[in-house]
Design an enzyme around this catalytic site. Structure first.
Site, PDB file in Angstrom:
ATOM      1  N   GLY A  80     -47.307 -17.482  60.396  1.00  0.00           N
ATOM      2  CA  GLY A  80     -47.748 -16.498  61.370  1.00  0.00           C
ATOM      3  C   GLY A  80     -47.790 -16.971  62.804  1.00  0.00           C
ATOM      4  O   GLY A  80     -48.134 -16.195  63.701  1.00  0.00           O
ATOM      5  N   GLY A 102     -43.145 -22.310  58.557  1.00  0.00           N
ATOM      6  CA  GLY A 102     -43.819 -21.521  57.547  1.00  0.00           C
ATOM      7  C   GLY A 102     -43.468 -20.044  57.589  1.00  0.00           C
ATOM      8  O   GLY A 102     -42.756 -19.556  58.469  1.00  0.00           O
ATOM      9  N   HIS A 103     -44.017 -19.324  56.626  1.00  0.00           N
ATOM     10  CA  HIS A 103     -43.722 -17.903  56.451  1.00  0.00           C
ATOM     11  C   HIS A 103     -44.267 -17.063  57.601  1.00  0.00           C
ATOM     12  O   HIS A 103     -45.365 -17.282  58.101  1.00  0.00           O
ATOM     13  CB  HIS A 103     -44.296 -17.397  55.124  1.00  0.00           C
ATOM     14  N   GLY A 104     -43.457 -16.128  58.060  1.00  0.00           N
ATOM     15  CA  GLY A 104     -43.892 -15.199  59.093  1.00  0.00           C
ATOM     16  C   GLY A 104     -43.893 -15.756  60.498  1.00  0.00           C
ATOM     17  O   GLY A 104     -44.368 -15.093  61.430  1.00  0.00           O
TER      18      GLY A 104
END
Length: 347
Positions: free
Chosen positions: A267, A247-249
């Protein structure tokens, strides 16, 4: 290739060749598993391997063995050429590179490829048919870009990378040297970012980027999302299996290994050398320490200490999980005993 010639090459590798007995010094045409190997093929066996029994029946012409007396004796009695190494599996990997050398395509850009005039392609790089490369993208020297790869605008690909058929690199993606992106993998796709409103979900623009450091390999069909701001970063030398979702980050340290169907939510942070087995799930903003290992289907929430081995959902220390698993199989018997005790007490 003669077995003795191969061993000379292995002496310069990392597998620590200790000694050998070449016998008739067979000519090797390739390699195979212990059960399927023939007289012109190389095979190997590791210490404590469950396939030890197969050694008495293998048709292999030569073997790479650990320093284990019973294995050495068996190979000697059967007249099979062998070498003793500290790490037979590593030696086998090095041998495969020599027995099956890759044919590198010529450096050229195929006429059917679409390369923006503002893109830069380094020397020695091969661009296959129907590749698309966007504006301001830079492809380093000695790369191989296979058919159907799509590279959006403002992408940087380091030297010696290989992009397999139909891989996609979205805008702003950055690949270090020697990266491999396998077929249908997607790097830098939009992160799953939406804001709830009374009128429904409002899309959060994903303006960040994905960075793959040197030597990262991404398996077929895996996706690594870019964040709304900042970056998603995969540490140098990390290996990602097929069908992995990052996922993002997310950030990972160096040398991580993520098996198939791992899912890592936005995250989350992984330290160096983390190993996640198949179907492990990592929750949003979870932290996994250096050298931690999660067994298959573990669900990680919160924090995993460095070096810890966890299992289960939610993930708990592996030793505790093993005890719980043993107790779980006894629950029907325990429930029966409890009912009997309640009946006895009520009487």
């Amino acid at each position: 290739m003669r077995f003795s010639t191969l061993l000379k090459d292995l002496q310069t590798g990392e597998a620590e060749l200790r000694w050998s007995q070449c016998g008739a010094d067979p000519i090797l045409a390739g390699a195979a598993s212990l059960e399927q190997a023939k007289g012109d093929q190389l095979s190997f066996l590791e210490k404590g391997n469950a396939l030890i029994a197969a050694l008495t029946e293998t048709g292999a012409g030569a073997l790479l063995l650990p320093d284990q007396p019973d294995l050495i004796q068996c190979a000697s009695e059967r007249g099979i050429a062998f070498a003793v190494l500290a790490n037979p599996r590593l030696a086998f990997a090095e041998a495969l590179e020599r027995l099956h050398p890759r044919l590198r395509p010529l450096a050229e850009i195929h006429p059917s490829a679409v390369v923006d005039e503002r893109a830069v392609v380094g020397p020695g790089t091969f661009i296959a048919p129907r590749v698309c490369i966007g504006a301001s993208s830079r492809i380093g020297a000695n790369c191989i870009v296979h058919p159907g790869v799509v590279i959006y605008d403002d992408v940087e690909v380091g030297e010696g990378c290989e992009l397999h058929a139909n891989a996609v690199l979205h805008p702003g993606s950055r690949l270090g040297r020697g990266c491999v992106v396998n077929s249908n993998a997607v790097i830098g796709s939009e992160g799953f970012g939406f804001v709830p409103t009374p009128r429904g979900w409002r899309k959060m623009p994903q303006t960040g980027q994905v960075v793959l450091e040197d030597g990262v390999e991404v398996g077929c069909g895996s996706t690594i999302d870019r964040p709304s701001v900042g970056e998603t970063r995969i540490g140098a030398g990390s290996k990602i299996d097929n069908l992995v979702q990052i996922g993002h980050g997310v950030t990972t340290g160096r040398g991580c290994a993520l098996a198939s169907q791992v899912g890592i939510a936005g995250g989350a942070k992984l330290g160096h050398g983390v190993i996640l087995a198949g179907q492990v799930g990592v929750a949003n903003r979870a932290v996994v320490g250096d050298g931690a290992i999660a067994s298959s289907k573990s669900g990680i929430h919160g924090e995993v200490a460095p070096g810890e081995v966890v299992s289960g959902y939610p993930a708990i220390p592996n030793r505790l999980w093993l005890r719980c698993s043993a107790a779980f199989s006894k629950l029907p018997e325990m429930a029966k005993t409890l009912r009997e005790l309640k009946r006895d007490i009520s009487q």
